[in-house]
Design a protein around this motif. Structure first.
Motif, PDB file in Angstrom:
ATOM      1  N   PRO A 165       0.960  -1.088   0.012  1.00 32.88           N
ATOM      2  CA  PRO A 165       0.007   0.042   0.077  1.00 32.88           C
ATOM      3  C   PRO A 165       0.767   1.107   0.078  1.00 32.88           C
ATOM      4  N   PHE A 166       1.837   1.221   0.607  1.00 30.96           N
ATOM      5  CA  PHE A 166       2.764   2.486   0.740  1.00 30.96           C
ATOM      6  C   PHE A 166       3.402   2.917  -0.465  1.00 30.96           C
ATOM      7  N   TRP A 167       4.075   1.753  -1.194  1.00 26.67           N
ATOM      8  CA  TRP A 167       4.644   2.051  -2.505  1.00 26.67           C
ATOM      9  C   TRP A 167       3.619   2.347  -3.709  1.00 26.67           C
ATOM     10  N   THR A 168       2.323   1.906  -3.504  1.00 25.12           N
ATOM     11  CA  THR A 168       1.396   2.282  -4.415  1.00 25.12           C
ATOM     12  C   THR A 168       0.991   3.676  -4.327  1.00 25.12           C
ATOM     13  N   VAL A 169       0.860   4.437  -3.217  1.00 25.46           N
ATOM     14  CA  VAL A 169       0.646   5.599  -3.049  1.00 25.46           C
ATOM     15  C   VAL A 169       1.827   6.639  -3.348  1.00 25.46           C
ATOM     16  N   LEU A 170       2.885   5.990  -3.221  1.00 26.02           N
ATOM     17  CA  LEU A 170       4.166   6.914  -3.559  1.00 26.02           C
ATOM     18  C   LEU A 170       4.388   6.723  -5.069  1.00 26.02           C
ATOM     19  N   LEU A 171       3.942   5.623  -5.686  1.00 22.68           N
ATOM     20  CA  LEU A 171       4.132   5.600  -7.260  1.00 22.68           C
ATOM     21  C   LEU A 171       3.062   6.761  -7.789  1.00 22.68           C
ATOM     22  N   PHE A 172       1.872   6.547  -7.317  1.00 24.37           N
ATOM     23  CA  PHE A 172       0.814   7.563  -7.757  1.00 24.37           C
ATOM     24  C   PHE A 172       1.367   9.084  -7.631  1.00 24.37           C
ATOM     25  N   ALA A 173       2.047   9.453  -6.295  1.00 20.94           N
ATOM     26  CA  ALA A 173       2.455  10.830  -6.135  1.00 20.94           C
ATOM     27  C   ALA A 173       3.535  11.106  -7.377  1.00 20.94           C
ATOM     28  N   LEU A 174       4.301  10.183  -7.344  1.00 21.91           N
ATOM     29  CA  LEU A 174       5.289  10.636  -8.399  1.00 21.91           C
ATOM     30  C   LEU A 174       5.137  10.737  -9.646  1.00 21.91           C
ATOM     31  N   ALA A 175       4.109  10.018 -10.220  1.00 21.16           N
ATOM     32  CA  ALA A 175       3.500  10.061 -11.475  1.00 21.16           C
ATOM     33  C   ALA A 175       2.872  11.190 -11.776  1.00 21.16           C
ATOM     34  N   ALA A 176       1.974  11.863 -10.533  1.00 15.71           N
ATOM     35  CA  ALA A 176       1.350  13.181 -10.630  1.00 15.71           C
ATOM     36  C   ALA A 176       2.301  14.050 -10.817  1.00 15.71           C
ATOM     37  N   ILE A 177       3.302  14.106  -9.966  1.00 14.10           N
ATOM     38  CA  ILE A 177       4.456  15.178  -9.981  1.00 14.10           C
ATOM     39  C   ILE A 177       5.302  15.445 -11.473  1.00 14.10           C
ATOM     40  N   LEU A 178       5.483  14.047 -12.048  1.00 13.06           N
ATOM     41  CA  LEU A 178       6.545  13.969 -13.168  1.00 13.06           C
ATOM     42  C   LEU A 178       5.522  14.367 -14.287  1.00 13.06           C
ATOM     43  N   LEU A 179       4.230  14.293 -14.331  1.00  9.78           N
ATOM     44  CA  LEU A 179       3.302  14.751 -15.652  1.00  9.78           C
ATOM     45  C   LEU A 179       3.045  16.172 -15.227  1.00  9.78           C
ATOM     46  N   GLY A 180       3.465  16.839 -14.170  1.00  5.55           N
ATOM     47  CA  GLY A 180       3.097  18.184 -14.018  1.00  5.55           C
ATOM     48  C   GLY A 180       1.662  18.721 -13.738  1.00  5.55           C
ATOM     49  N   LEU A 181       1.027  17.487 -13.278  1.00  4.06           N
ATOM     50  CA  LEU A 181      -0.349  17.951 -12.721  1.00  4.06           C
ATOM     51  C   LEU A 181      -0.667  18.889 -11.699  1.00  4.06           C
ATOM     52  N   HIS A 182       0.348  19.362 -10.768  1.00  2.00           N
ATOM     53  CA  HIS A 182       0.263  20.472  -9.941  1.00  2.00           C
ATOM     54  C   HIS A 182       0.414  21.695 -10.523  1.00  2.00           C
ATOM     55  N   GLU A 183       0.893  21.745 -11.793  1.00  2.00           N
ATOM     56  CA  GLU A 183       1.074  23.039 -12.388  1.00  2.00           C
ATOM     57  C   GLU A 183      -0.124  23.211 -13.365  1.00  2.00           C
ATOM     58  N   VAL A 184      -1.168  22.180 -13.418  1.00  2.00           N
ATOM     59  CA  VAL A 184      -2.118  22.307 -14.337  1.00  2.00           C
ATOM     60  C   VAL A 184      -3.568  22.502 -13.212  1.00  2.00           C
ATOM     61  N   LEU A 185      -3.582  21.801 -12.181  1.00  2.00           N
ATOM     62  CA  LEU A 185      -4.578  21.965 -11.431  1.00  2.00           C
ATOM     63  C   LEU A 185      -4.617  23.291 -10.345  1.00  2.00           C
ATOM     64  N   PRO A 186      -5.841  23.820 -10.207  1.00  2.00           N
ATOM     65  CA  PRO A 186      -6.173  24.962  -9.288  1.00  2.00           C
ATOM     66  C   PRO A 186      -5.128  24.599  -7.990  1.00  2.00           C
ATOM     67  N   LEU A 187      -4.727  25.955  -7.359  1.00  2.00           N
ATOM     68  CA  LEU A 187      -3.923  25.470  -6.211  1.00  2.00           C
ATOM     69  C   LEU A 187      -4.330  24.879  -4.995  1.00  2.00           C
ATOM     70  N   GLU A 188      -5.798  25.127  -4.919  1.00  2.00           N
ATOM     71  CA  GLU A 188      -6.589  24.551  -3.860  1.00  2.00           C
ATOM     72  C   GLU A 188      -6.546  22.785  -4.113  1.00  2.00           C
ATOM     73  N   ALA A 189      -6.976  22.483  -5.176  1.00  2.00           N
ATOM     74  CA  ALA A 189      -6.775  21.192  -5.524  1.00  2.00           C
ATOM     75  C   ALA A 189      -5.397  20.685  -5.538  1.00  2.00           C
ATOM     76  N   VAL A 190      -4.487  21.286  -5.720  1.00  2.00           N
ATOM     77  CA  VAL A 190      -3.044  20.737  -5.509  1.00  2.00           C
ATOM     78  C   VAL A 190      -2.798  20.440  -3.991  1.00  2.00           C
ATOM     79  N   TRP A 191      -3.183  21.392  -3.146  1.00  2.00           N
ATOM     80  CA  TRP A 191      -3.066  21.415  -1.650  1.00  2.00           C
ATOM     81  C   TRP A 191      -3.542  20.050  -1.123  1.00  2.00           C
TER      82      TRP A 191
END
Length: 854
Positions: free
Chosen positions: A37-63
């Motif tokens: 379960p831990f590395w599943t959450v970690l892989l999802f988080a890394l995929a979102a960061i590498l794809l730049g989702l934090h740059e596209v989504l609103p700031l509130e959604a990123v937080w």
């Protein structure tokens, strides 16, 4: 037995590697089960960061997502640490021992509990221990169980791995560095204060590049209307603010300090960024002009009666679509006869405009081409309008053009009358009684009007059905469609005539051209009719070549005999077309009459039957099969007429050919000297052969066609193979017609017989082309015209005897201008005499041969 002690050194040495590997497997197994379960959450988080989702989504959604990922990771990590514990060496030995037979490891560490001191018991124990030690040689490491399907039934671990793989392939590691900028802005500008970025993206269809506002220093510039503006603020919220007057927005405006804003430019105005490093621009919104479209000439009639409407369209960024709409110009319609009623409502004719595929669509010319010959508005006044569409959704409209909707023109008076009544029926179905009445009046005296008895009977049959349905109920749309198609097919058949014979086709082409000269025709129609005449002339000359075998002899009965080549005929046709295009119709009519008289006076030399080539014999046999099939079709149609109760049809079956020709299989029960004979005699004679006999005759005709196909020449040539294919289709159609006749389905039989006739004609045409090519290859001159030999020998009747046994005379046996009427009288007299059974058998046979020949 009691367990105490340790493994012997030899056993430890043997089990060292299997135990170590088993221990590693147990370690990995427990790590996977505890930490997945831990590395599943970690892989999802890394995929979102590498794809730049934090740059596209609103700031509130990123937080929100960031907090969720951190909490989820902590919970998963705590769950893993709680469940995970290191395996021991004893657990590894126990798992390895479970895989060995007899559990030898446990046996080696055991000591003897009973019989100690007894020599026999100790000997047995030592033997047992030795056997267990021997079994250790087969010890192998135990494979770990890494399956997680029970703990992760929906496959979250695989989803996370797939997302991470996609991010590694298509994302960027540089995106990781921007995570720290989410809350505090850009790291490289934090020391200097807040920052901003902006872009202007013109619409894609303009083809213009995007503008980066940070690089634009001029205070004013122009962009296309509809361009997209994107502004982003970095730093503390509220330090920068946006003010604009170019979008025209008045409701639902976002806060001016929103870190990310987007809007479209719809009007002239200003874009201003207030705050540290702010800037302002004056924007000029360039309006997208609507497309322009107009007719590039009058709507004209093309080949075959097709409509041709040239147009020109232009747009600053290109035309993407368009249409032409045609509506009936009711005010310009001559509201007489069948058009005096109000027309039935019909949809506007809408056609898509053809667009250039590879060229520039900012300005181009094209032509709308379509055939409206069957449309109820054909040859009636219409109003035409053009519409053009651009990418912005704007539509341009042309000025209307008032013209006559082009359609096929019919030059035969009878065909023209049928087409006019078809138009009246489509104009308003209430015209049905009047249409039937007019068509009955037109066909009241068919003598000299109809070329074919079948055409006359089809017309009367259609008229009867119109009257019957119109008297019972209001005609439905299906009935109107059925009758309009039937009338169109009849008019087309009358207009084009029977083109199976080259001479008939030539006469028909001359008649149509003569009608066009008298009634007036456009240049396109003149060119089309002249092309038909040229093709008919070529087919006629080729038929002469085929009939002659090795030489063609044609006598010109214009005083002295003249020799004319194929080029001379082409020169005459070119001169005829030139006169018609110049409007000198009187001279054109005179030249056409000369050409007609010249072709009628040609005498074709017939070769002796014994000298015919196999190809000529096959062509002659197929011609006989075609005539027999036409005769069967005529009789099947009469049976269909009787099936529908048209008792008057049998009284109008005599003398219906304009040129005196009758379909094969007709019987003429009365002639010039038998006016008092019973009119029903013919129908009685024809009715003697029932449906069964027609089917049998159709079967016999099919068998005859099979026999002819076996001896067909030209195998291996394209024309010969095509002839065999067409004759095969004819045979299939005959089989279907035979089946229809046995089931008394006369309508189906007529359709299949028509298919058989058409296929036979095509097969004969292909075979004739193959023979003509064969003759050209062997050096035969197919287009030479014959010559009389006044010095040659003559038979006792004063006729010349030429090559191939040709018999002719210098004298014109039929004097006077009306030679056709005299020929018709002679033919009727021969028929009358052949019907008198009291005459000698030899004379009847001779008369029968004359009828078969002429």
């Amino acid at each position: 037995m009691t367990k105490k002690g340790d493994l012997p050194k030899v056993a430890k040495q043997r089990l060292k590697t299997p135990v170590l590997l088993t221990y590693c497997g147990m370690f990995s197994e427990r790590v996977v089960r505890a930490f997945w379960p831990f590395w599943t959450v970690l892989l999802f988080a890394l995929a979102a960061i590498l794809l730049g989702l934090h740059e596209v989504l609103p700031l509130e959604a990123v937080w929100a997502l960031g907090v969720s990922v951190i909490l989820g990771g902590l919970v998963a990590l705590g769950f893993a640490l709680k469940r995970f514990h290191l395996p021991t060496r004893g657990e590894a030995l126990a798992r390895l021992d479970e895989t060995l037979p007899g559990r030898p490891i446990s046996a080696l560490v055991d000591e003897q509990a009973i019989g100690a001191g007894d020599a026999a018991s100790e000997a047995v124990w030592k033997t047992h221990v030795a056997r267990m030690a021997e079994r250790l040689k087969g010890a192998k490491a135990v494979e770990p169980d890494l399956r997680l399907s029970r703990r992760d039934p929906i496959g979250l671990r695989y989803m996370a791995l797939l997302a991470f793989t996609v991010a590694v392939l298509f994302g960027s590691l540089l995106k990781v560095a921007t995570v720290a900028e989410i809350a505090t802005g850009r790291g490289d500008t934090l020391a200097e204060g807040p920052a901003w970025e902006g872009w202007i993206e013109p619409p894609l269809y303009t083809g213009r590049p995007s503008l980066y506002l940070n690089d634009i220093t001029q205070a004013a510039f122009a962009v296309p209307e509809g361009s997209r503006v994107t502004i982003r603020f970095y730093g503390g919220v509220g330090e920068l603010a946006l003010h604009e007057t170019v979008s025209g927005r008045t409701e639902d405006l976002p806060p001016a300090t929103d870190p990310a804003q987007s809007f479209d430019i719809t009007e002239d105005g200003e874009i201003r960024i207030e705050g540290p490093g702010g800037r302002s621009w004056s924007i000029d919104a360039e309006e997208d002009s609507p497309p322009e479209i107009e007719f590039d000439g009058p709507i004209a009639q093309g080949q075959g009666g097709r409509m041709e409407a040239p147009f020109m369209a232009r747009d600053d960024h290109g035309v993407v679509g368009g249409r032409i709409e045609l509506t009936l110009d009711l005010g310009e319609v001559d509201r007489r006869h069948g058009l005096n009623r109000a027309p039935e409502p019909r949809d506007t004719i809408v056609l898509d405009l053809p667009l250039t595929i590879s060229g520039d669509r900012t300005e181009f010319t094209e032509t709308v081409i379509d055939d409206f010959s069957k449309h109820p508005w054909a040859n009636l006044p219409v109003s035409a309008e053009l519409f053009a569409l651009d990418d912005a959704g704007q539509e341009g409209l042309s000025a209307p053009q008032f013209a006559t909707l082009p359609g096929r023109r019919f030059f035969d008076p009878l065909a023209k009358a049928i087409i006019e009544q078809r138009r009246d029926l489509l104009w308003n179905r209430e015209n049905a009684p009047r249409v039937a009445q007019v068509l009955r009046a037109v066909s009241h005296q068919p003598e000299g009007l109809f070329r074919s008895e079948v055409t006359y009977m089809k017309l009367r049959f259609t008229v009867r059905r119109i009257e019957t349905r119109a008297s019972l109920e209001r005609l439905s749309d299906e009935s109107i469609e059925e009758f309009s198609e039937a009338l169109w097919a009849l008019a087309l058949q009358i207009e084009e005539g029977d083109l199976s014979d080259a001479a008939e086709r030539l006469r028909r082409a001359q008649d149509r051209l003569s009608e066009a000269i008298e009634n007036g025709a456009t240049d396109e129609e003149i060119a089309q009719l002249m092309q038909e005449l040229r093709e008919a002339m070529q087919d006629y000359m080729r038929q002469l070549a085929e009939q002659q075998g090795d030489q063609q002899n044609q006598d010109m009965a214009q005083g002295e005999m003249q020799e004319m080549s194929q080029q001379d005929l082409q020169d005459m046709l070119d001169r005829l077309q030139e006169l018609m295009e110049q409007g000198r119709m009187a001279e054109a009519e005179q030249l056409l009459n000369q050409l007609r008289q010249m072709m009628e006076n040609m005498q074709v030399t017939q070769g002796q039957p014994g000298q015919q080539s196999p190809g000529q014999q096959a062509l002659e046999g197929l011609g006989e099969t075609l005539r027999n099939q036409q005769g069967l079709s005529d009789e099947a149609f009469r049976d269909l007429q009787e099936q529908f109760g048209d008792g008057q049809a049998g009284q109008s079956q005599q003398n219906r050919g304009r040129d005196g020709s009758q379909g094969q299989g007709q019987r003429h029960g009365q002639g010039e000297g038998q006016q008092g004979q019973n009119p029903g005699q013919e129908g009685d004679q024809q009715g003697g052969s029932g449906q069964g006999s027609l089917a049998d005759r159709q079967q016999a005709l099919r068998q005859e066609l099979d026999r002819q196909m076996q001896n067909l020449p030209g195998a291996g040539t394209p024309e010969g193979d095509s002839a065999r294919d067409n004759l095969g289709r004819a045979g299939d159609a005959m089989d279907r017609a035979e089946e229809n006749l046995r089931e008394e389905d006369f309508a189906g039989a007529l359709d299949n017989q028509a298919d058989a006739i058409e296929a036979l004609r095509e097969g004969m045409r292909d075979l004739a082309e193959q023979l003509a090519q064969q003759q050209q290859q062997s050096g035969q001159q197919g287009d030479a015209l014959g010559r009389n030999n006044p010095n040659g020998t003559r038979d006792p009747l004063g006729r010349d005897v030429g090559e191939n046994g040709r018999v002719g005379t210098d004298e014109q046996l039929l004097q006077g201008e009306d030679v056709y009427r005299r020929a018709r009288e002679l033919l009727d007299e021969i028929r009358r005499r052949s019907g008198e059974q009291s005459r000698p058998t030899e004379e009847l046979d001779y008369l029968k041969r004359l009828l078969e020949r002429f």
